[in-house]
Design a protein around this motif. Structure first.
Motif, PDB file in Angstrom:
ATOM      1  N   MET A 117       0.811  -1.229   0.000  1.00  0.00           N
ATOM      2  CA  MET A 117       0.000   0.000   0.000  1.00  0.00           C
ATOM      3  C   MET A 117       0.841   1.275   0.000  1.00  0.00           C
ATOM      4  N   ILE A 118       2.072   1.189   0.467  1.00  0.00           N
ATOM      5  CA  ILE A 118       2.880   2.401   0.609  1.00  0.00           C
ATOM      6  C   ILE A 118       4.149   2.399  -0.244  1.00  0.00           C
ATOM      7  N   GLU A 119       4.315   1.412  -1.098  1.00  0.00           N
ATOM      8  CA  GLU A 119       5.506   1.350  -1.940  1.00  0.00           C
ATOM      9  C   GLU A 119       5.142   0.994  -3.379  1.00  0.00           C
TER      10      GLU A 119
ATOM     11  N   MET B  11       6.216   5.591   1.291  1.00  0.00           N
ATOM     12  CA  MET B  11       5.699   6.442   2.350  1.00  0.00           C
ATOM     13  C   MET B  11       6.314   5.998   3.671  1.00  0.00           C
ATOM     14  N   MET B  12       6.740   6.962   4.471  1.00  0.00           N
ATOM     15  CA  MET B  12       7.404   6.664   5.743  1.00  0.00           C
ATOM     16  C   MET B  12       6.556   7.209   6.894  1.00  0.00           C
ATOM     17  N   ASP B  13       6.466   6.441   7.974  1.00  0.00           N
ATOM     18  CA  ASP B  13       5.684   6.899   9.128  1.00  0.00           C
ATOM     19  C   ASP B  13       6.576   7.335  10.290  1.00  0.00           C
ATOM     20  N   SER B  14       7.861   7.423  10.099  1.00  0.00           N
ATOM     21  CA  SER B  14       8.832   7.858  11.115  1.00  0.00           C
ATOM     22  C   SER B  14       8.780   7.003  12.386  1.00  0.00           C
ATOM     23  N   GLY B  15       8.335   5.780  12.263  1.00  0.00           N
ATOM     24  CA  GLY B  15       8.272   4.892  13.416  1.00  0.00           C
ATOM     25  C   GLY B  15       7.119   5.175  14.361  1.00  0.00           C
ATOM     26  N   THR B  16       6.189   6.007  13.916  1.00  0.00           N
ATOM     27  CA  THR B  16       5.033   6.348  14.748  1.00  0.00           C
ATOM     28  C   THR B  16       3.753   6.109  13.949  1.00  0.00           C
ATOM     29  N   PRO B  17       3.334   4.848  13.809  1.00  0.00           N
ATOM     30  CA  PRO B  17       2.206   4.532  12.933  1.00  0.00           C
ATOM     31  C   PRO B  17       0.880   5.177  13.328  1.00  0.00           C
ATOM     32  N   LYS B  18       0.680   5.488  14.596  1.00  0.00           N
ATOM     33  CA  LYS B  18      -0.590   6.077  15.018  1.00  0.00           C
ATOM     34  C   LYS B  18      -0.571   7.606  14.990  1.00  0.00           C
ATOM     35  N   TYR B  19       0.583   8.194  14.703  1.00  0.00           N
ATOM     36  CA  TYR B  19       0.725   9.647  14.664  1.00  0.00           C
ATOM     37  C   TYR B  19       1.146  10.022  13.247  1.00  0.00           C
TER      38      TYR B  19
ATOM     39  N   TYR C 196       6.057  11.243   5.947  1.00  0.00           N
ATOM     40  CA  TYR C 196       6.620  11.833   4.742  1.00  0.00           C
ATOM     41  C   TYR C 196       6.780  10.745   3.693  1.00  0.00           C
ATOM     42  N   TYR C 197       7.137  11.134   2.488  1.00  0.00           N
ATOM     43  CA  TYR C 197       7.375  10.155   1.444  1.00  0.00           C
ATOM     44  C   TYR C 197       8.743  10.399   0.820  1.00  0.00           C
ATOM     45  N   VAL C 198       9.266   9.328   0.258  1.00  0.00           N
ATOM     46  CA  VAL C 198      10.569   9.373  -0.385  1.00  0.00           C
ATOM     47  C   VAL C 198      10.391   8.987  -1.844  1.00  0.00           C
ATOM     48  N   LEU C 199      10.920   9.810  -2.726  1.00  0.00           N
ATOM     49  CA  LEU C 199      11.023   9.480  -4.145  1.00  0.00           C
ATOM     50  C   LEU C 199      12.487   9.188  -4.399  1.00  0.00           C
TER      51      LEU C 199
ATOM     52  N   SER D 173      -4.553   4.382  -3.246  1.00  0.00           N
ATOM     53  CA  SER D 173      -3.132   4.540  -3.543  1.00  0.00           C
ATOM     54  C   SER D 173      -2.879   4.639  -5.047  1.00  0.00           C
ATOM     55  N   LYS D 174      -3.666   3.956  -5.860  1.00  0.00           N
ATOM     56  CA  LYS D 174      -3.468   4.009  -7.306  1.00  0.00           C
ATOM     57  C   LYS D 174      -3.692   5.418  -7.845  1.00  0.00           C
ATOM     58  N   LYS D 175      -4.754   6.073  -7.402  1.00  0.00           N
ATOM     59  CA  LYS D 175      -5.030   7.453  -7.836  1.00  0.00           C
ATOM     60  C   LYS D 175      -3.924   8.392  -7.359  1.00  0.00           C
ATOM     61  N   GLY D 176      -3.421   8.154  -6.154  1.00  0.00           N
ATOM     62  CA  GLY D 176      -2.320   8.962  -5.641  1.00  0.00           C
ATOM     63  C   GLY D 176      -1.070   8.808  -6.481  1.00  0.00           C
ATOM     64  N   ILE D 177      -0.781   7.588  -6.906  1.00  0.00           N
ATOM     65  CA  ILE D 177       0.400   7.342  -7.743  1.00  0.00           C
ATOM     66  C   ILE D 177       0.198   7.955  -9.125  1.00  0.00           C
ATOM     67  N   GLU D 178      -1.030   7.933  -9.638  1.00  0.00           N
ATOM     68  CA  GLU D 178      -1.307   8.609 -10.909  1.00  0.00           C
ATOM     69  C   GLU D 178      -1.043  10.111 -10.775  1.00  0.00           C
TER      70      GLU D 178
END
Length: 149
Positions: A46-48, A65-73, A78-81, A104-109
């Motif tokens: 879902m995030i890669e 997509m990165m959650d900085s080790g805080t999945p509930k916050y 942020y995201y990395v390209l 996620s597909k629409k986001g990637i488009e």
């Protein structure tokens, strides 16, 4: 100017915008630009996503997509390209350019449209190194290097 004179001007500007807009879709792992395949996409989860050239099937871009080790916050997400062939990473917390709620597909488009608009990727699916440098200068927030771990 009166409203009657502004209305045709508005329609002219709007129609030019629609004429030059490009349709990007992802279907069956194919990135299509106005119906023509320009890249191959691979959804890892879902995030890669990874993107490959058609010419030699080389992976040129990985989105994560990165959650900085805080999945509930989510305020620190942020995201990395990662433009692999150019050895360039762009990290950003501005999801307005790519986020599409729960799809996620629409986001990637949206991501591919953004890269096309910025001329980082051309209509043949090739990276433009000069435009990539400009893109990095404009959007990279350098999150990893400025975050204490």
């Amino acid at each position: 100017m009166t409203a009657k004179k502004l209305l045709p001007f508005f329609f002219l500007i709007t129609s030019v915008n629609f004429y030059f807009s490009q349709e990007v879709t992802i279907k069956d792992d194919k990135v299509l630009l106005d119906g023509k395949q320009i890249l191959r996409a691979e959804k890892i989860n879902m995030i890669e996503y990874s993107f490959f050239t058609l010419k030699d099937d080389e992976e040129i871009l990985m989105y994560k997509m990165m959650d900085s080790g805080t999945p509930k916050y989510s305020n620190d997400d942020y995201y990395v390209l990662n433009f692999l062939t150019q050895k360039t990473k762009v990290e950003s917390s501005d999801f307005t350019k790519i986020l599409n709620f729960m799809n996620s597909k629409k986001g990637i488009e949206k991501l591919i449209k953004w890269l096309l608009k910025e001329k980082v990727i051309n209509s043949d699916g090739e990276l433009n190194p000069d435009r990539l440098e400009i893109f990095k200068e404009k959007y990279d927030e350098n999150i990893t290097d400025r975050t204490l771990r």
